[in-house]
Design a protein around this motif. Structure first.
Motif, PDB file in Angstrom:
ATOM      1  N   ASP A  85      38.415  46.289  41.203  1.00  8.65           N
ATOM      2  CA  ASP A  85      38.473  45.364  40.090  1.00  8.65           C
ATOM      3  C   ASP A  85      37.281  44.398  40.242  1.00  8.65           C
ATOM      4  O   ASP A  85      36.672  44.332  41.314  1.00  8.65           O
ATOM      5  CB  ASP A  85      39.811  44.614  40.139  1.00  8.65           C
ATOM      6  N   GLU A 141      42.332  45.061  44.311  1.00  8.20           N
ATOM      7  CA  GLU A 141      42.776  44.287  43.148  1.00  8.20           C
ATOM      8  C   GLU A 141      43.257  42.894  43.554  1.00  8.20           C
ATOM      9  O   GLU A 141      43.777  42.713  44.650  1.00  8.20           O
ATOM     10  CB  GLU A 141      43.965  45.008  42.482  1.00  8.20           C
ATOM     11  N   ASP A 142      43.133  41.947  42.638  1.00  4.03           N
ATOM     12  CA  ASP A 142      43.664  40.605  42.892  1.00  4.03           C
ATOM     13  C   ASP A 142      44.832  40.257  41.972  1.00  4.03           C
ATOM     14  O   ASP A 142      45.410  39.189  42.112  1.00  4.03           O
ATOM     15  CB  ASP A 142      42.571  39.550  42.711  1.00  4.03           C
ATOM     16  N   ASP A 184      36.754  40.794  38.304  1.00 13.38           N
ATOM     17  CA  ASP A 184      37.083  39.360  38.289  1.00 13.38           C
ATOM     18  C   ASP A 184      38.087  39.036  39.394  1.00 13.38           C
ATOM     19  O   ASP A 184      39.172  39.613  39.438  1.00 13.38           O
ATOM     20  CB  ASP A 184      37.701  38.964  36.941  1.00 13.38           C
ATOM     21  N   GLY A 185      37.725  38.133  40.261  1.00 15.32           N
ATOM     22  CA  GLY A 185      38.643  37.718  41.315  1.00 15.32           C
ATOM     23  C   GLY A 185      38.602  38.594  42.552  1.00 15.32           C
ATOM     24  O   GLY A 185      39.184  38.246  43.580  1.00 15.32           O
TER      25      GLY A 185
HETATM   26 MG    MG Z   1      40.986  40.644  38.753  1.00  9.52          MG
END
Ligand code: MG
Length: 262
Positions: free
Chosen positions: A9, A202-203, A11-12
């Motif tokens: 992923d 993943e976040d 973002d983050g």
């Molecule tokens: Mg994310």
């Protein structure tokens, strides 16, 4: 069985993108300007919109759902009716922040990606955000990085983050978003790896759920102290920093915590 490939992923996970800042600043501008009268009839305060509120009300939701949820949290009258304006202005704000370069890669993520590349693992990026490619293309990979042998990339200096991946499905439209596994299944297919051989990083809970629904392994990154949510979503391992991942174990196909964050 060793992992065949890694799906990230954005973002983050890779990029400390300015979504939270954009949501917060947009609402502050609205409440001090065109929505001044509305502000007086709500519980809104600028400092009330903290990271906990962002995580609980906004993060990971479709844009307008997040907008409405935040407005409801602050007791704004007619939150549903105002959500579209808030969401539209937030999008304009984040486009501006991205153009200003108001974001950076997480250093541990850069180290991890370079180490995985050094290890020869095929890698893909899989973000549903339409801003992801622009974020990745604006991050120049510093060389050499500590702990990484010089020039593992075999590329010219100035390589950007987007160049480090063998497949990229960011921003592509799928009929069903995360927590449906479609985006990760597409990324694995592009890499030529089987779902059961894929590791997803993943976040967000929806992303962990998507990985598990696709029959993949899931590594949760809880940068904001939300470990419990990621474990509950089914993550096989949760870390606060990718520096914590035992890379020797990972090379053998096992997810384990190794050395602590540098
Ligand atoms: Mg994310």
């Amino acid at each position: 069985m060793a992992f065949e490939g890694i799906l990230f992923d954005v973002d983050g996970v890779l990029v400390d993108s300015p979504h939270e800042r954009a949501w917060r600043e947009t609402l502050e501008e609205l409440m001090q300007g065109p929505w001044r009268d509305i502000a007086g009839r709500s519980r809104y305060t600028p400092t009330g919109f903290d990271t906990a509120v962002y995580l609980a009300e906004v993060a990971g939701k479709p844009r307008e759902d997040g907008a409405r949820s935040a407005l409801e949290y602050f007791g704004v009258p007619d939150a549903a009716g105002l959500a579209a304006e808030y969401a539209t202005r937030k999008q304009a704000k984040i486009v501006g922040l991205i153009q200003e370069g108001a974001f950076e890669a997480f250093p541990d993520a850069l180290r991890f990606v370079l180490a995985m590349r050094d290890m020869g693992l095929p890698m893909a990026v899989a973000s549903s955000s339409r801003n992801a490619n622009e974020l990745l293309a604006r991050i120049v990979v510093p060389e050499p990085m500590p702990g990484i042998r010089p020039d593992p990339l075999g590329k010219e200096p100035g390589t950007t983050l987007v160049d480090l991946f063998d497949a990229n499905v960011c921003g592509r439209t799928f009929p069903r978003g995360k927590p449906h596994p479609d985006i990760f299944l597409a990324a694995a297919a592009e890499l030529g790896v089987r779902p059961e051989g894929a590791l997803v990083v993943e976040d967000a809970t929806a992303g962990i759920q998507a990985a598990k629904a696709g029959g993949m392994h899931a590594l949760g990154v809880a940068r904001l102290g939300d470990e419990e949510l990621l474990w509950a979503a089914g993550a096989d391992l949760v870390v606060q920093s990718l520096d914590e991942v035992d890379r020797d174990a990972l090379a053998r196909g096992t997810l384990a915590r190794g050395r602590k964050a540098a």
